[in-house]
Structures are given as structure tokens and as C-alpha cells.
Design an enzyme around this catalytic site. Structure first.
Site, mmCIF file in Angstrom:
data_model
loop_
_atom_site.group_PDB
_atom_site.id
_atom_site.type_symbol
_atom_site.label_atom_id
_atom_site.label_comp_id
_atom_site.label_asym_id
_atom_site.label_seq_id
_atom_site.Cartn_x
_atom_site.Cartn_y
_atom_site.Cartn_z
ATOM 1 N N GLY A 1 0.785 -1.233 0.000
ATOM 2 C CA GLY A 1 0.000 0.000 0.000
ATOM 3 C C GLY A 1 0.808 1.269 0.000
ATOM 4 N N ASP B 1 -7.029 -3.683 5.155
ATOM 5 C CA ASP B 1 -5.944 -4.222 5.986
ATOM 6 C C ASP B 1 -6.432 -4.583 7.380
ATOM 7 O OD1 ASP B 1 -4.144 -3.894 3.962
ATOM 8 O OD2 ASP B 1 -3.311 -2.015 4.706
ATOM 9 N N GLU C 1 2.960 -11.548 6.165
ATOM 10 C CA GLU C 1 4.402 -11.450 6.391
ATOM 11 C C GLU C 1 4.960 -12.854 6.573
ATOM 12 O OE1 GLU C 1 7.490 -12.210 9.114
ATOM 13 O OE2 GLU C 1 5.467 -12.037 9.928
ATOM 14 N N HIS D 1 11.057 -4.148 7.172
ATOM 15 C CA HIS D 1 11.527 -3.524 8.405
ATOM 16 C C HIS D 1 13.042 -3.607 8.542
ATOM 17 C CE1 HIS D 1 7.247 -4.304 9.327
ATOM 18 N NE2 HIS D 1 7.343 -3.128 9.900
ATOM 19 N N CYS E 1 5.108 -5.960 4.024
ATOM 20 C CA CYS E 1 4.284 -4.902 4.599
ATOM 21 C C CYS E 1 4.454 -3.641 3.753
ATOM 22 C CB CYS E 1 4.706 -4.665 6.053
ATOM 23 S SG CYS E 1 3.422 -3.924 7.081
#
Length: 765
Positions: free
Chosen positions: A439, A606, A672, A701, A733
């Protein structure tokens, strides 16, 4: 009586820690400068609590990234792949991964801390796991506080919680088998703290709030009997929070600990169970967690004092402590900073500093000290609690009526997935292994600067929107050039995935500085849901329609789901959470319908917090799962079969709730999976998940960029267990926190890996 705070926020009044760490990562500040800023935050926290009159203040509740990661360092539980690194380089590599020169190491896995939005680093265990004690951090921070005249209680994570929250990295053993290895280290640590002169040590065992099997209970019994035989003067505080002791209560009351902490916010009923339990020893100290460490509503002093009086009938006053339900890590720091809040709503709130004052005031009132200041605070508190009950701001009868008249048909798609799938494939005409992102795209310092200028009035709305449209088009062209199949508009107009929606829904209010740590340096500013929720006008339609007009590729409409908006907000506590969630679901349903009318054929709702909301005890699961699943389906079921509904979940274990995940009936779910090397797919495989799925192929991340080959290997693992025509290719993500150079390289590698998989699949046919 004593007052006790289980832990305090560590990010600093103005997120100084976040900024200092991120500068350190970029090489713009030294380790010494980072150390000094960290020390200043700790000292300010200790002195603030001391000034307010707290008797038992924590040390070692501070962390540069995560307390479980700190415990890994303390116990020398460091995965082999990080063994050649040292100091902060090793510490941050464990949390974020590292990629430079000849070093390329993936980070440890990360998941949610029980049912909170705080993420912790998951310890990794092998059968022959070795441990070694490193108490330097705990010793140094205790001495820092002592130099200020404060004798703190060091806080450590208990051995059973540490082992059970870790992950066995090889089959054939249970992490509890390592207990005999870690207990001597815990013993050394307790003796070290004892030698420092500490009067108390707080051992956090929130695993006691879960359904422990016999082995788990035996491990608890063995651990604390071991500690009881250490012949030390330091007294042990056993801290459980987030739920009752439940089936573990009898065991807990018999443990050789000096203080037992109770979370009376999440489980008020356990007080009666404890006070009437035959194993309750009148010499045992009960720490009563009556002030909510996780929500922002002002404590109801009268209700808390009733609970305290109930205990005073059974125990002497000196054996009663008054405290927070859990660490204040989960609360914003200081309500005094909120100058823009509606005064009527502000009077109902308390942040960490105010909660500390509430604890001290309750202790003073409960001790019958006839303190005039405390008595006046009681009067003010009572007036605020009453004003909230009768406020006209809270209730909307139209919303309540709509919730009460929802039909079962409104929570179901028109046809089953197999029929929808055929129509969607015909309409969308996507290739095998379709590529997309979750997104958001990088929110650069320029984008953040525009938003800041727009908020302070130095940039007008027309110019602001013009800049955002240019950034949106830039992101679309980048995606087209890379070759991504299903595009996103990048979400540059959004500050946060929950805050953005809450700002445009009735029933929400926002803070200026109400930051809370989510993981590492990631801080969020949760909205406050104070009243009935509704959508006065469309929220995302204009931006999604604009983005779709710029490209011939399909554009996803991006929404945050009702459960996640609920979980990642501070939720009103004057009605059931299920009712608030349903109100949000109806607001999102209206947005979904309007997106479809605007020509958006793919809509992502989401729900990364779906599992986070699961109660800790299984006996309460069905109630939650029923209303949470229904809320999602209400939000997503107004569309035609041809419109494809996606959802996204991250950092969750799915095995035990996979049936409910399936019941969401999303056409596509993205999850994930990269840090676990696709292990999280096992649940979907065993269940034979019928809908389409996008297992994440790279960890957003971490600053490292995985190669095409690495992503392809992950896709091959996925393809070995999931039918080819069900697989999507995507990151773990959203990409909001990354920078453009690494994002472009990573997405190019992602598209290449998907193309390779596509070619191989077609060749096999």
C-alpha cells in the site's frame, strides 16, 4: 502502603530516542551521543516519578529497541549468524538485519507482545543452545538511578516467559528443556542485583496470563523454587498482566515470592478469587494494578478505592501496594502537552505522567492520610467521571439504530469464492504470480515537510494537494517502469493508516504528542475513540479515483479494517468493544461501496491487528472471533462478485485461528512470511486455505535488500505447498518507512523473481 509503577515510556517527551537512534543508523551521530541522550531520558523519567512520590520505581525498563532483545543480550542468547558482530552493530543487526560490504544477515523474527500493538524480537533456540550472563546494562542503569538518590527495582523478563515466547529453530525439542541452562544465569543475575543493594527485583511473567500446560506450570514452579533457595536479601516481585492468573492461580500463590502483582483492569474478578483462596498468605504482599497502563481514560477513583478497601479487610495495609496494571510503555507520556484537545474530552483522560499521579493519589487516599490535596483530587476525579456519563458528545442514535438493524445478508458476499474467482480472473486478466505492494510508498522528508507546513498553515490546501498529486504520479510511473501488475497510489496524503481514517470519522479525537512505541523507533499516535462512530463523507475515493485515472493498470483502493482501527486506537471503555467495532465496520462498508462506484475493482482492507485482538485465554476466543470476523465481513460484503477484496496481516501466528481467517472470506490475503522463511505458510497449507494468498518475499523492516535469487527461493518454497494459481508476490508490509533507492532495487528484484516463476510455471504446463 506503597505505590509501584511497573515501567515507564522510554521514547522521550518529544521522541528524542527515536530521532537519536535513526541519526545513529545514518552515521550522523556517535555512539557516545546516543548514550548521552539515552541517559538523559532515563534520568528524566526517574526524577519525574520520584518527584510525584512513587515508592517503587523501575530500572532496566529502558531499551534502545526492545526488552526481549535486551534479555537475549543479557543471557547471551545470540544467534550464530550475528556472532562475528559486536556491540551496537550486533544489537541493531539482530533487530533490523545488516547488509554492507561482505556482511549480509537477516534480522530476528518479530511478533506482537501478547495482545498489544508492541512488537518484540523473538528469541531463537536450538537443542544445544548456549547461554552466558551479561548484566552490564542492568548494573549500569541501576547505578545511574542510585546516583540520583533513587533505589530502583530492576525489571527483568522471567525465565518461563522468555523461553515460551522464543522459537525452536530445529525440530525435536521444546524450549522449556533449556530451563536448567538458564536458571543458573538468572540466579547469578539475582545475586548480582542483590549485591548492588536493591531491595526489590521485578520479574515479569505475563505468560501466567495464558493457558499453561502441565510442563509450563512445572517450569514456573521449578524456577521460583530455585530463586527461593538463593539465600539473597533482595525481595522478588512476580508481575503478571494483561489477564487473570486463571488456572495458574493456585500455583502462583504457593510460589516463594514476596509480592504478587495483579492486573485488576483486565481482570477485576480475580481479586475475589485471590482473597478467598485458601493458599493466600497474610504475609504475602499484593500489588494491585488498578490504574490502566494500556488505555488513556482517567481512573475512576471511587471504583479503585472500593477494590482497595476489599483487600484491606483481608490484609494489613503494609502488605497492600497500589500500582499500574502493566508497564506504562503502552501509554502516551504527558497529557499536559495536549493544548489542542476539546477541554470537555481532555478532562476524561490521563497519560503516563497523570497515571503516576493517580497511583500516588490512590495510595494516599487508601491510607486514610486525610491529605487535603488528595481529597480535592478525588472531588475533581468524581466530577470528571460523572460528566463523561452524561455528555452529549458521545451518543448518536442514528448510528446505534443502524448497528441494531444489521442483517445476516449484510455480512455475506453474494456468491462463494469459487464463483467470484472465475469472474475476477476474467475481469482483471492478471498473469500467474501477479505482483503488487501492500500500500504505502516511502514518505520522504519532503512529503513530511509538506504535511507539517500544511498543518501549521504555511502551505495552502491547493498547493499541498498539487504536491501530493505529483508525488502520487511519480510513484505510479515508478511502479509501471518496474513492471508491477497491481498498483497502489502510495498513500502520500496519509499520516498513519489508522490516524488518517480516524481524522475523517465522527467519534474520534486526536492528540498532538500522544506517541506510543510500536517497535524499535517506530512510534504511533493512536486516535481516541470517545463516542459513536460514523463516516460523514467519503475518505479515500478522490485519491484512488485520481490514481486510477493515471494508469491503465489496476489500482488498489487502500483501507484500514475495522478490527485494526479498533485495536490501534484508544477505545472508549463505556460500551463493549464489539459494538464500537461494528460501528467502524459500517463506516468502512460505506467507503468500500463508494470506491466500487468510482471504478476501483480491487480493494484492500488491511487487518494486521486481527490476531492481536485475540484474548489470551482460549475460553474467550470464540466470542471475540465471532464479532471480529463479522465486522470484517460487514465492511467488505457490499460489492459485486467481480470486485476483488484483499486483506493484509503481518507479524502474527495463524495456526490456531486459521478457520476464522478463512471465514473472513477475503479473495486475497497477503501476509508477512520472509523473516520466518515461509514457515508461517504452514497453517494455510494444513488447513488447505481455499482463497488466494500473497506470502511476503522481503522484510521491509530491515534496510537490507534481498536478491532476486533469495526471493525466488522463498517463492519456490511457497509454490511447493500452495497451488500456483493462488499465489501473489508482494513485500511483507507497506514501504512507508523505507527510502526510494532501496525500494526501487527491492521491487525490481521482486518483479524479476515473479517473472522467473511465471516462465517456469508456463514451461511446466
Amino acid at each position: 502502603m506503597k505505590s509501584i509503577i511497573l515501567g515507564y515510556p522510554r521514547i522521550g517527551e518529544k521522541r528524542e530516542l527515536k530521532k537519536a537512534i535513526e541519526k545513529y543508523w545514518k552515521g550522523k551521530t556517535s555512539e557516545e551521543e546516543l548514550s548521552n541522550i539515552s541517559k538523559n531520558i532515563r534520568e528524566k523519567n526517574w526524577l519525574e516519578q520520584s518527584k510525584l512520590g512513587v515508592d517503587l520505581i523501575s530500572s532496566n525498563d529502558f531499551s534502545l529497541y526492545d526488552q526481549m532483545l535486551d534479555m537475549c543480550i543479557t543471557l547471551g542468547c545470540i544467534p550464530e549468524r550475528f556472532s562475528n558482530l559486536r556491540g551496537l552493530e550486533q544489537y541493531f543487526a539482530m533487530s533490523r538485519g545488516i547488509q554492507k560490504e561482505d556482511i549480509d544477515v537477516i534480522a530476528m523474527e518479530m511478533t506482537k507482545w501478547f495482545d498489544t500493538n508492541y512488537h518484540f524480537l523473538v528469541p531463537e533456540f536450538s537443542k544445544d543452545q548456549s547461554f552466558s550472563l551479561n548484566a552490564e546494562k542492568i548494573i549500569n542503569e541501576y547505578k545511574e538511578a542510585f546516583a540520583l538518590g533513587i533505589n530502583t527495582k530492576p525489571v527483568i523478563i522471567g525465565p518461563v516467559t522468555f523461553l515460551l515466547l522464543g522459537k525452536e529453530k530445529e525440530s525435536g525439542f521444546n524450549s522449556l528443556e533449556l530451563l536448567e541452562k538458564v536458571l543458573p544465569l538468572y540466579g547469578q543475575l539475582i545475586k548480582t542485583i542483590d549485591a548492588l543493594g536493591a531491595e526489590y527485583i521485578q520479574i515479569d511473567e505475563p505468560i501466567l496470563a495464558t493457558d499453561l500446560d502441565t510442563k509450563g506450570q512445572e517450569a514456573v514452579k521449578r524456577s521460583y523454587e530455585y530463586f527461593g533457595n538463593l539465600n539473597t536479601k533482595v525481595k522478588l516481585i512476580l508481575a503478571n498482566y494483561f489477564d487473570c492468573y486463571g488456572e495458574n492461580l493456585d500455583l502462583t500463590l504457593k510460589l516463594p515470592v514476596d509480592v504478587i502483582h495483579l492486573d485488576l483492569v483486565r481482570c477485576r474478578k480475580q481479586l475475589e478469587d485471590i482473597l478467598t483462596h485458601p493458599s493466600l498468605n497474610r504475609d504475602k504482599i499484593l500489588s494491585l494494578g488498578v490504574v490502566d497502563g494500556r488505555n488513556i481514560w482517567k481512573n475512576n477513583f471511587k471504583t479503585s478505592l472500593q477494590a482497595i478497601e476489599q483487600v484491606k479487610e483481608k490484609l494489613p495495609a503494609e502488605n497492600i501496594w497500589i500500582g499500574t496494571s502493566c508497564s506504562l510503555l503502552h501509554s502516551p507520556l504527558n497529557l499536559d502537552f495536549e493544548t489542542g484537545l476539546n477541554p470537555e474530552i481532555k478532562q476524561w483522560l490521563a497519560f503516563a505522567k497523570q497515571k503516576v499521579d493517580e497511583v500516588v493519589t490512590l495510595k494516599t487516599l487508601a491510607a486514610d492520610e486525610n491529605n487535603t490535596v488528595a481529597i480535592e483530587k478525588l472531588r475533581t476525579n468524581t466530577a470528571a467521571i460523572e460528566s463523561r456519563k452524561t455528555s452529549s458528545l458521545i451518543h448518536n442514535e442514528i448510528v446505534k439504530k443502524r448497528v441494531n438493524t444489521i442483517t445476516e445478508a449484510e455480512a455475506r458476499r453474494k456468491n462463494v469464492f469459487s464463483i467470484r474467482k472465475e469472474k475476477q480472473h476474467k475481469t482483471l486478466n492478471l498473469p500467474l504470480f501477479p505482483t503488487t505492494t501492500i500500500g504505502s510508498f516511502p514518505q520522504t522528508k519532503e512529503v513530511r515537510a509538506w504535511r507539517a507546513k500544511f498543518k501549521n498553515g504555511s502551505l495552502d490546501k491547493n498547493e499541498y494537494n498539487k504536491l501530493l498529486k505529483e508525488e502520487t504520479e511519480k510513484a505510479i510511473r515508478i511502479q509501471e517502469d518496474i513492471g508491477i501488475d497491481v498498483l497502489v497510489h502510495g498513500e502520500f496524503e496519509r499520516n498513519d493508516m489508522v490516524e488518517y481514517f480516524g481524522e475523517q470519522l465522527d467519534g474520534f479525537v486526536f492528540t498532538q504528542n500522544g506517541w506510543v512505541q510500536s517497535y524499535g523507533t517506530r512510534c504511533v499516535k493512536p486516535p481516541i475513540i470517545y463516542g459513536d462512530v460514523s463516516r460523514p463523507q467519503p475518505i479515500t475515493v478522490e485519491w484512488s479515483a485520481y490514481a486510477q485515472s493515471l494508469s491503465n493498470n489496476w489500482m488498489k483502493g487502500m483501507l484500514t479494517g475495522p478490527v485494526t482501527i479498533l485495536q490501534w486506537s484508544f477505545v472508549r471503555n463505556d460500551q463493549p468493544r464489539s459494538e464500537t467495532c461494528t460501528q467502524i465496520a459500517l463506516a468502512i462498508r460505506d467507503e468500500v461501496s463508494d470506491l466500487e462506484k468510482a471504478g476501483i475493482k480491487i480493494i484492500q482492507i488491511d487487518e494486521p491487528a486481527f490476531r492481536e485482538g485475540l484474548p489470551l485465554r482460549k475460553e474467550n476466543w470464540n466470542t471475540y472471533l465471532n464479532w471480529a470476523v463479522k465486522a470484517f465481513r460487514i465492511s467488505s460484503s457490499s460489492v459485486q462478485d467481480e470486485t476483488q477484496i484483499h486483506t493484509h496481516m503481518c507479524y502474527s501466528e495463524f495456526n490456531d485461528i486459521i478457520h476464522s481467517i478463512s471465514n473472513l472470506d477475503a479473495d486475497v490475503i497477503t501476509i508477512e512470511t520472509s523473516r520466518s522463511q515461509m514457515e508461517l505458510l504452514d497453517a494455510f497449507v494444513e488447513f488447505k486455505y481455499p482463497n488466494e494468498i500473497g506470502p511476503g518475499v522481503y522484510d521491509i523492516h530491515s534496510p537490507r535488500v534481498p536478491s532476486t535469487e533469495e526471493m525466488e527461493q522463498l517463492l519456490e518454497k511457497a509454490q511447493a505447498v500452495i497451488p500456483t494459481d493462488q499465489l501473489w508476490v508482494n513485500p511483507d508490509c507497506g514501504l512507508k518507512t523505507r527510502n526510494w533507492p532501496e525500494t526501487k532495487v527491492a521491487l525490481k528484484n521482486l518483479v524479476k523473481s515473479a517473472k522467473h516463476m511465471r516462465i517456469k510455471a508456463l514451461q511446466e504446463v
